[in-house]
Enzyme design. Structure first.
Site, PDB file in Angstrom:
ATOM      1  N   SER A   8      13.727 -20.011  24.138  1.00 51.63           N
ATOM      2  CA  SER A   8      14.977 -19.784  24.877  1.00 51.63           C
ATOM      3  C   SER A   8      15.542 -18.423  24.534  1.00 51.63           C
ATOM      4  CB  SER A   8      16.002 -20.860  24.525  1.00 51.63           C
ATOM      5  OG  SER A   8      17.257 -20.421  24.974  1.00 51.63           O
ATOM      6  N   HIS A  33      12.560 -19.768  28.726  1.00 45.87           N
ATOM      7  CA  HIS A  33      13.693 -20.640  29.027  1.00 45.87           C
ATOM      8  C   HIS A  33      14.970 -19.792  29.067  1.00 45.87           C
ATOM      9  CE1 HIS A  33      15.621 -24.653  28.933  1.00 45.87           C
ATOM     10  NE2 HIS A  33      16.545 -24.097  28.158  1.00 45.87           N
ATOM     11  N   ASP A  35      19.011 -19.916  29.463  1.00 45.50           N
ATOM     12  CA  ASP A  35      20.186 -20.792  29.396  1.00 45.50           C
ATOM     13  C   ASP A  35      21.384 -20.134  30.059  1.00 45.50           C
ATOM     14  OD1 ASP A  35      19.328 -23.152  27.946  1.00 45.50           O
ATOM     15  OD2 ASP A  35      19.013 -21.817  26.243  1.00 45.50           O
ATOM     16  N   MET A  37      25.172 -20.387  31.113  1.00 46.85           N
ATOM     17  CA  MET A  37      26.384 -21.145  30.748  1.00 46.85           C
ATOM     18  C   MET A  37      27.613 -20.485  31.350  1.00 46.85           C
ATOM     19  SD  MET A  37      25.650 -21.875  26.750  1.00 46.85           S
ATOM     20  CE  MET A  37      24.018 -22.374  26.172  1.00 46.85           C
ATOM     21  N   HIS A  66      17.761 -23.047  33.082  1.00 46.17           N
ATOM     22  CA  HIS A  66      18.533 -24.252  32.742  1.00 46.17           C
ATOM     23  C   HIS A  66      20.010 -23.943  32.989  1.00 46.17           C
ATOM     24  CE1 HIS A  66      19.979 -26.943  29.113  1.00 46.17           C
ATOM     25  NE2 HIS A  66      20.332 -27.450  30.278  1.00 46.17           N
ATOM     26  N   MET A  68      23.780 -24.655  32.960  1.00 46.46           N
ATOM     27  CA  MET A  68      24.836 -25.472  32.344  1.00 46.46           C
ATOM     28  C   MET A  68      26.137 -24.983  32.952  1.00 46.46           C
ATOM     29  SD  MET A  68      23.235 -25.390  28.533  1.00 46.46           S
ATOM     30  CE  MET A  68      22.142 -24.073  29.033  1.00 46.46           C
ATOM     31  N   MET A 137      18.274 -33.342  26.482  1.00 45.84           N
ATOM     32  CA  MET A 137      18.931 -32.512  25.470  1.00 45.84           C
ATOM     33  C   MET A 137      18.842 -33.169  24.088  1.00 45.84           C
ATOM     34  SD  MET A 137      19.860 -29.891  27.175  1.00 45.84           S
ATOM     35  CE  MET A 137      20.592 -29.039  25.771  1.00 45.84           C
ATOM     36  N   ASP A 175      14.987 -30.145  24.838  1.00 43.98           N
ATOM     37  CA  ASP A 175      15.720 -28.902  24.625  1.00 43.98           C
ATOM     38  C   ASP A 175      16.804 -29.058  23.575  1.00 43.98           C
ATOM     39  OD1 ASP A 175      16.851 -26.420  24.859  1.00 43.98           O
ATOM     40  OD2 ASP A 175      17.745 -26.764  26.832  1.00 43.98           O
TER      41      ASP A 175
HETATM   42  C1  DX5 Z   1      21.552 -25.418  24.230  1.00 48.24           C
HETATM   43  C2  DX5 Z   1      20.468 -24.715  25.017  1.00 48.24           C
HETATM   44  C3  DX5 Z   1      19.148 -24.674  24.304  1.00 48.24           C
HETATM   45  C4  DX5 Z   1      19.199 -23.878  23.033  1.00 48.24           C
HETATM   46  C5  DX5 Z   1      18.058 -24.198  22.170  1.00 48.24           C
HETATM   47  O1  DX5 Z   1      22.679 -25.531  25.012  1.00 48.24           O
HETATM   48  O2  DX5 Z   1      20.257 -25.356  26.262  1.00 48.24           O
HETATM   49  O3  DX5 Z   1      18.134 -24.186  25.162  1.00 48.24           O
HETATM   50  O4  DX5 Z   1      19.177 -22.491  23.271  1.00 48.24           O
HETATM   51  O5  DX5 Z   1      18.238 -23.537  20.938  1.00 48.24           O
HETATM   52  P1  DX5 Z   1      17.749 -24.210  19.587  1.00 48.24           P
HETATM   53  O6  DX5 Z   1      16.253 -24.413  19.717  1.00 48.24           O
HETATM   54  O7  DX5 Z   1      18.117 -23.195  18.529  1.00 48.24           O
HETATM   55  O8  DX5 Z   1      18.471 -25.507  19.430  1.00 48.24           O
HETATM   56 ZN    ZN Z   2      18.409 -24.892  27.484  1.00 53.09          ZN
END
Ligand code: DX5
Ligand code: ZN
Length: 217
Positions: A8, A33, A35, A37, A66, A68, A137, A175
């Site tokens: 990620s 990946h 993320d 947000m 992904h 969020m 998750m 994840d």
């Molecule tokens: C959390 C993210 C994950 C996160 C994973 O909200 O969706 O993808 O970056 O990071 P680690 O592997 O450090 O938990």
């Molecule tokens: Zn993620």
């Protein structure tokens, strides 16, 4: 059993994201990946579709996006245009779940639902016919570097068994909170893809971490 590793980029250096993509692919990443947000669905802000479009030019592996964000249906087209190969959103964030999955699939992009730790895992079954993958998750979404929630393993096992029972090919992506000590447990529970944020990026030897993630048999 082989598992795909999805580092990620959230744990990367945001001032050098293109290089971070290259670094992870050289280390053996199967996909990148991303993320996304919005500061509303989760208490953190990251980046939007422009970052995905710009990183797409550096990546040779699939971009696994992904979302969020609240009401993801507003932005699906943007992420499709940006070049997402796989696009997931949270079932807790919208009422238009099947419509959104259909929209993603209609663009020939793999469609995924993501599910938070506190949401009953049975909810995911309702969308089996509409999705290509499910992001389970292992932490409360928002930040990398959190501790794996142990109940996640049972949730993965449950979904793996429900998918197998129906002879479906839905992929399970785990994840959050994965590391070299729990990756075997996560893979044995039925994960096809494991996201690695802090674990891969903070290591001086990410190729070893990714090898551990992928090389499980
Ligand atoms: C959390 C993210 C994950 C996160 C994973 O909200 O969706 O993808 O970056 O990071 P680690 O592997 O450090 O938990
Ligand atoms: Zn993620």
């Amino acid at each position: 059993m082989t598992v795909k590793a999805a580092p990620s980029i959230l744990s990367g250096d945001f001032s050098r994201m293109g290089e971070e993509v290259i670094r992870m692919e050289r280390a053996g990443a199967d996909m990148i990946h991303c993320d996304v947000m919005d500061g509303l669905f989760v208490p953190n802000l990251t980046f939007g579709h422009k970052m995905v479009a710009d990183l797409r030019k550096y990546a040779t592996t699939p971009m696994d996006v992904h979302l969020m964000i609240v009401r993801p249906e507003r932005y699906l087209d943007k992420y499709i245009e940006a070049g997402a190969d796989r696009l997931s959103f949270h079932i807790e964030a919208t009422e238009l779940i099947t419509e959104s999955l259909e929209r993603i699939r209609s663009a020939d992009v793999k469609a995924g639902i993501a599910i938070c730790p506190e949401t009953p895992i049975e909810k995911a079954i309702e969308y089996f016919d509409y999705c290509d993958f499910i992001v389970v998750m292992g932490v409360h979404p928002g930040f990398s570097g959190q501790k794996y929630i142990p109940e996640t393993t049972e949730r993965l096992k449950f979904l793996r068994s429900e998918i197998s029972k129906r002879n479906l090919t839905i992929e399970l992506e785990m994840d959050g909170g994965a590391n070299e000590s729990n990756v075997r447990e996560i893979a044995s529970a039925g994960a096809d893809i494991i996201v690695s944020g802090s674990c891969a990026f903070n290591s001086p030897t990410p190729e070893k971490v990714i090898q551990t993630f992928r090389g499980i048999d």
